[in-house]
Enzyme design. Structure first.
Site, short mmCIF file in Angstrom:
data_model
loop_
_atom_site.label_atom_id
_atom_site.label_comp_id
_atom_site.label_asym_id
_atom_site.label_seq_id
_atom_site.Cartn_x
_atom_site.Cartn_y
_atom_site.Cartn_z
N HIS A 121 62.17 -13.68 -47.20
CA HIS A 121 62.99 -12.54 -46.46
C HIS A 121 63.59 -11.71 -47.66
CE1 HIS A 121 66.67 -11.23 -44.39
NE2 HIS A 121 66.11 -11.88 -43.45
N ASP A 198 66.46 -20.65 -50.86
CA ASP A 198 67.03 -19.72 -49.82
C ASP A 198 67.03 -20.78 -48.61
OD1 ASP A 198 67.19 -18.54 -47.48
OD2 ASP A 198 66.13 -16.89 -47.78
N GLN A 201 66.67 -21.06 -43.23
CA GLN A 201 66.10 -21.35 -42.30
C GLN A 201 66.10 -23.12 -42.13
OE1 GLN A 201 65.66 -19.95 -39.43
NE2 GLN A 201 65.47 -17.90 -40.07
N LYS A 224 73.58 -19.16 -38.53
CA LYS A 224 72.40 -19.76 -38.12
C LYS A 224 72.47 -21.14 -37.65
CE LYS A 224 69.33 -16.09 -40.18
NZ LYS A 224 68.45 -15.73 -41.00
N CYS A 362 62.45 -8.56 -41.45
CA CYS A 362 62.98 -8.53 -42.90
C CYS A 362 62.12 -9.04 -43.64
CB CYS A 362 64.39 -9.31 -42.95
SG CYS A 362 65.55 -8.77 -41.89
#
Ligand SMILES: *Cc1c(COP(=O)(O)O)cnc(C)c1O
Length: 407
Positions: A121, A198, A201, A224, A362
């Protein structure tokens, strides 16, 4: 609570959009919020609101307890060893920027390497580009297989003794693939590099344990995972966080202040200058309780099952291309239709009350790699059902037929 009556917990899902019951398939952009989270924020403002870490009065103590209590919940949720390893942030982007600016720039020298992947991302790409530009370090990419997955043999080749920093996403927001972060962390450490994951997700969808992965940093967003926007956290190993300089200065983060110089509190407080998003932390804590009660393993299973069902149903749609590997993926499917631009797909099915994402997500370098200017993405979460997917796939079929009829 079972997964079947979860949908009722989300007030926003009880509405019609454009004359149809809403089917929300854009949770990878942001998730919806359950009533318990909305109520927790409301209750905080109605009963406990005060500034934290300063008040001698009762409300100040309650607000501080609520804020610090949320830190304990985050620590437990991601399996950190110490509560001081949890820095509250605005989300994944802020967490990564803190590491790329404070930590990375203090250790990187000209010719050192930062290793990332082409599926990152922009939030886990541009901060490293900037760190490389500022220090003369080189930004290197682990190549992707044809299906978008990563081979450990390629990781072994890309990470070298010159690598100081590795930054990879646990789960791709476009390909849905789950990356072997534990193995990548081992390779990074063997070469003397630090690794940031990261977790934007992964944290919403699966059980995460930062000690098991043995990552040095882990960033995620609250919004999220059923929590409010503007909430999130950065995990960092305690000894690393305490060596890092703050990048924001002001109230709350100082130890001693003199006329010409000052010293900082220990982590995490040195990184939480100014009045923090207290209600956001309260909401994040409530979201963690909500998800934990259902169980992250149950959520993971549900989301993967829905994605597999969606891929199966979608493959039968005429002229569809589905991106990403067929195995080892979580709850999202990115695709294109031969005849219809991704934005048109999203617009047309919105008329039937179905919300999906279209665009570059993104991830412009990844779009170039996929040779697509844009893609459409349906993403699933604990409140989605097979009936949602059936309506979505039917709507895709209608879209294809409609565009064929006007040609
Ligand atoms: C959403 C997302 C981000 C950015 O999260 P913000 O909440 O916008 O800071 C970073 N990485 C991935 C993989 C994402 O999906």
């Amino acid at each position: 609570m079972t997964l079947t009556d979860i949908r009722d917990q989300f007030p926003i899902l009880q509405q019609e959009v454009n004359g149809h019951p809403l089917v929300y398939l854009d949770s990878a952009a942001t998730s919806q919020k359950p009533r318990v989270v909305i109520e927790a924020i409301k209750r905080y403002y109605e009963l406990d609101n005060a500034n934290v870490h300063r008040g001698v009065h009762t409300l100040g103590t309650r607000a501080t307890d609520a804020y610090e209590g949320a830190r304990d919940k985050v620590q437990k949720f991601i399996g950190a060893a110490h509560r001081e390893e949890i820095v509250f942030t605005r989300g994944t982007t802020t967490g990564i920027n803190l590491v790329a600016t404070s930590y990375a720039r203090s250790v990187l020298k000209e010719g050192d390497e930062i290793v990332i992947t082409p599926m990152e991302h922009h939030s886990n790409l541009i901060p490293w580009q900037q760190a490389a530009l500022a220090t003369g370090a080189v930004l290197k990419y682990i190549p992707l297989q044809e299906d978008g997955s990563i081979l450990l043999a390629d990781v072994e080749k890309t990470i070298t003794e010159r690598t100081r920093m590795v930054a990879v996403t646990y789960v791709s927001n476009v390909l849905g693939v789950v990356n072997p972060v534990k193995e990548i962390a081992e390779i990074a450490h063997r070469n003397g590099a630090k690794i940031l994951i990261d977790g934007a997700q992964s944290t919403p969808h699966m059980k995460v344990n930062v000690q098991e992965i043995d990552c040095d940093f882990y960033a995620f967003s609250g919004h999220k995972m059923c929590a409010p926007t503007g909430s999130g956290a950065l995990y960092g190993k305690r000894e690393l966080l305490n060596k890092m300089e703050p990048i924001e200065f002001g109230g709350e983060m100082i130890d001693f202040v003199e006329l010409q110089s000052s010293s900082w509190k220990e982590a995490p407080y040195r990184f939480e200058g100014g009045t923090p998003n207290i209600a956001g932390a309260v909401g994040l804590g409530a979201a963690i309780d909500f998800l934990s009660e259902i169980g992250m393993d149950a959520i993971d299973k549900h989301d993967r099952r829905l994605a597999a069902y969606a891929m199966e149903q979608m493959s039968a749609v005429e002229g569809i291309t589905i991106y990403g590997p067929s195995r080892n993926r979580t709850g999202l499917v990115t695709f294109n239709l031969d005849e219809v631009h991704a934005h048109d797909v999203a617009t047309v099915i919105d008329n039937e009350g179905i919300a999906i994402r279209a665009g570059h997500h993104c991830c412009q370098p990844l779009m170039r790699w996929l040779k697509a200017s844009a893609t459409a993405r349906a993403s699933f979460y604990l409140y989605n059902t097979e009936a949602d997917i059936d309506r979505f796939v039917q709507s895709l079929r209608n879209t294809v037929r409609f565009f064929q009829s006007i040609e």
